[in-house]
Design a protein around this motif. Structure first.
Motif, PDB file in Angstrom:
ATOM      1  N   GLU A  97     -39.795   6.988   4.753  1.00  0.00           N
ATOM      2  CA  GLU A  97     -38.572   7.572   5.302  1.00  0.00           C
ATOM      3  C   GLU A  97     -37.940   6.627   6.312  1.00  0.00           C
ATOM      4  O   GLU A  97     -38.654   5.942   7.059  1.00  0.00           O
ATOM      5  N   ARG A 108     -35.046   8.570   2.018  1.00  0.00           N
ATOM      6  CA  ARG A 108     -36.434   8.926   1.701  1.00  0.00           C
ATOM      7  C   ARG A 108     -36.731   8.484   0.271  1.00  0.00           C
ATOM      8  O   ARG A 108     -35.978   8.799  -0.658  1.00  0.00           O
ATOM      9  N   TRP A 195     -52.640  12.420  12.412  1.00  0.00           N
ATOM     10  CA  TRP A 195     -51.208  12.721  12.514  1.00  0.00           C
ATOM     11  C   TRP A 195     -50.958  14.218  12.308  1.00  0.00           C
ATOM     12  O   TRP A 195     -50.102  14.816  12.980  1.00  0.00           O
ATOM     13  N   ALA A 199     -49.090  16.862  14.801  1.00  0.00           N
ATOM     14  CA  ALA A 199     -48.005  17.728  14.351  1.00  0.00           C
ATOM     15  C   ALA A 199     -48.319  19.179  14.682  1.00  0.00           C
ATOM     16  O   ALA A 199     -47.432  19.955  15.057  1.00  0.00           O
ATOM     17  N   ASP A 202     -47.658  19.757  18.385  1.00  0.00           N
ATOM     18  CA  ASP A 202     -46.231  19.844  18.680  1.00  0.00           C
ATOM     19  C   ASP A 202     -45.619  21.133  18.140  1.00  0.00           C
ATOM     20  O   ASP A 202     -44.736  21.727  18.780  1.00  0.00           O
ATOM     21  N   ALA A 203     -46.071  21.575  16.960  1.00  0.00           N
ATOM     22  CA  ALA A 203     -45.540  22.812  16.381  1.00  0.00           C
ATOM     23  C   ALA A 203     -45.888  24.006  17.256  1.00  0.00           C
ATOM     24  O   ALA A 203     -45.070  24.911  17.462  1.00  0.00           O
ATOM     25  N   SER A 351     -48.429  24.175  11.332  1.00  0.00           N
ATOM     26  CA  SER A 351     -47.632  23.066  10.808  1.00  0.00           C
ATOM     27  C   SER A 351     -48.009  22.881   9.346  1.00  0.00           C
ATOM     28  O   SER A 351     -49.120  22.473   9.018  1.00  0.00           O
ATOM     29  N   GLU A 354     -45.680  19.044   5.117  1.00  0.00           N
ATOM     30  CA  GLU A 354     -46.144  17.658   5.185  1.00  0.00           C
ATOM     31  C   GLU A 354     -46.549  17.343   6.626  1.00  0.00           C
ATOM     32  O   GLU A 354     -45.920  16.539   7.305  1.00  0.00           O
ATOM     33  N   PRO A 355     -47.614  17.975   7.115  1.00  0.00           N
ATOM     34  CA  PRO A 355     -47.953  17.806   8.533  1.00  0.00           C
ATOM     35  C   PRO A 355     -48.261  16.369   8.929  1.00  0.00           C
ATOM     36  O   PRO A 355     -47.891  15.934  10.022  1.00  0.00           O
ATOM     37  N   SER A 358     -45.038  14.548   9.101  1.00  0.00           N
ATOM     38  CA  SER A 358     -44.305  15.077  10.250  1.00  0.00           C
ATOM     39  C   SER A 358     -44.807  14.457  11.552  1.00  0.00           C
ATOM     40  O   SER A 358     -44.010  14.065  12.423  1.00  0.00           O
ATOM     41  N   ARG A 361     -43.655  10.857  11.638  1.00  0.00           N
ATOM     42  CA  ARG A 361     -42.200  10.797  11.881  1.00  0.00           C
ATOM     43  C   ARG A 361     -41.882  11.006  13.363  1.00  0.00           C
ATOM     44  O   ARG A 361     -41.040  10.298  13.938  1.00  0.00           O
ATOM     45  N   THR A 362     -42.556  11.960  13.989  1.00  0.00           N
ATOM     46  CA  THR A 362     -42.342  12.217  15.417  1.00  0.00           C
ATOM     47  C   THR A 362     -42.733  10.997  16.249  1.00  0.00           C
ATOM     48  O   THR A 362     -42.023  10.607  17.183  1.00  0.00           O
TER      49      THR A 362
END
Length: 378
Positions: A97, A108, A195, A199, A202-203, A351, A354-355, A358, A361-362
């Motif tokens: 991405e 993507r 990862w 995620a 954060d969720a 989460s 796609e945890p 995700s 990405r963060t």
């Protein structure tokens, strides 16, 4: 006694950063709006914009205000501020991405992985997906890449580590070596379960829950565990902490065997592979006429969880993955742990989707924004 006053250069840098951080969160603003948002005077905001324009970080969009009063120009981040790559390398496919400074995924690309996967085949797919995602972008536009990989990752080199009975790659590979010829920025590589755990953190924070000490157990084609303590993943000396597939568990008839061997004995591996056949496993869990397989699976997961509780002292244990989030697994595991002397809640991951990607990405967005702010003129 005299107090030291901040230098003019420091004040200018602080003003520039204030303007830049506002534009990181807002698509476009006028000088007057930036002055209000930052609390700076209009002349100070205007000077900051001028310096940031000269540094190539901010641009005049060419749009003008309408209505009463003077005409104002809208400003936004310049294209030269750059983008980040978020990458997922998984048994089913490679995803790349392109993420802009606002956190929007602008491109993507996915390339399917054919099994059995080899380092050479996955390397070729990663290179192809990255080139397709980047398109005609100049190499300098990519500032950072963050990679999630479904294999152990050496924390120093960023290489994928070959361990016995790995369910995905049959050897080591280097995502950094693949991506570095495509751009000059840093490449951060970590295990997909790490990862996914971030995620999850954060969720839950987005839901108002501060979960800073927990164990994340992923149950899918492979099994992995992440330990989050004080809000950070603990990776161990080499970076391969949480590779629990070889932990010994209680098997059928009270035997003790490595977890990987349990799935072979239960006939739950894919043909010609050591990957877990998730569809067959879920069918076994929900088969009413034979609960021996389900009991063996839950007992093995219980052994993992109790060991994690003993060593990590978590606030809770989070189950993720295609069969980790199955209600039958959750209910059975909770019953097995009922009355455990160190009882810890077992919860389903919030989460989903796609945890791992995700989480990557963060991290890619945070690294990109840090890079942009670091380029403010001294």
């Amino acid at each position: 006694m005299t107090s030291e006053r901040p230098s003019l250069a420091l004040l200018r840098s602080m003003s520039d950063e204030a303007v830049l951080r506002v534009l990181l969160d807002t698509p476009r603003l006028t000088r007057a709006q930036l002055a209000v948002a930052t609390g700076l005077s209009k002349p100070t905001a205007a000077e900051a914009i001028r310096r940031l324009e000269a540094a190539g970080l901010v641009r005049d969009t060419g749009e003008r205000t309408t209505g009463r009063g003077g005409v104002g120009s809208y400003y936004a981040l310049a294209d030269a501020a750059g983008v980040a790559l978020a990458v997922a390398i998984a048994p089913d496919g490679v995803v790349v991405e392109v993420v802009d400074p606002a956190g929007t995924v602008t491109d993507r690309v996915r390339e399917d992985v054919r099994q059995p996967a080899t380092p050479a085949s996955v390397t070729a797919l990663l290179r192809k997906a990255a080139r397709r995602a980047l398109g005609a972008r100049p190499a300098g536009s990519v500032r950072v890449a963050v990679v999630s990989a479904a294999d152990p990752v050496d924390r120093v080199s960023g290489d994928l580590v070959q361990l016995p009975d790995a369910p995905f790659l049959l050897g080591a590979m280097s995502p950094r070596a693949v991506l570095r010829p495509l751009f000059d920025g840093p490449v951060l590589v970590d295990n997909d379960v790490n990862w996914a755990a971030l995620a999850e953190r954060d969720a839950r924070l987005a839901q108002g829950q501060q979960l800073r000490d927990f164990v994340y157990l992923y149950l899918g084609e492979g099994i992995g565990l992440a330990v989050v303590a004080d809000g950070a993943v603990r990776r161990g000396h080499r970076g391969i902490a949480g590779e629990v597939a070889h932990v010994t568990v209680t098997g059928p008839g009270g035997t003790v065997l490595p977890l990987t061997e349990l799935f072979a004995q239960l006939g739950l591996r894919r043909p010609g592979s050591i990957a877990i056949d998730v569809d067959r496993l879920l069918a076994a869990l929900h088969r009413p006429d034979d609960d021996r397989t389900a009991a063996a699976l839950i007992r093995a997961v219980r052994d993992l969880v109790t060991a994690a509780i003993a060593f990590c002292d978590p606030e809770c244990v989070v189950l993720g993955g295609p069969w980790g989030t199955d209600q039958a697994v959750l209910d059975s595991l909770r019953r097995d742990l009922d009355g455990h002397p160190r009882g810890v809640p077992v919860e389903r991951a919030v989460s989903t989707g796609e945890p791992s990607l995700s989480g990557a990405r963060t991290a890619a967005l945070a690294a990109l924004r840090t890079d942009i702010v670091a380029r403010i003129p001294a």
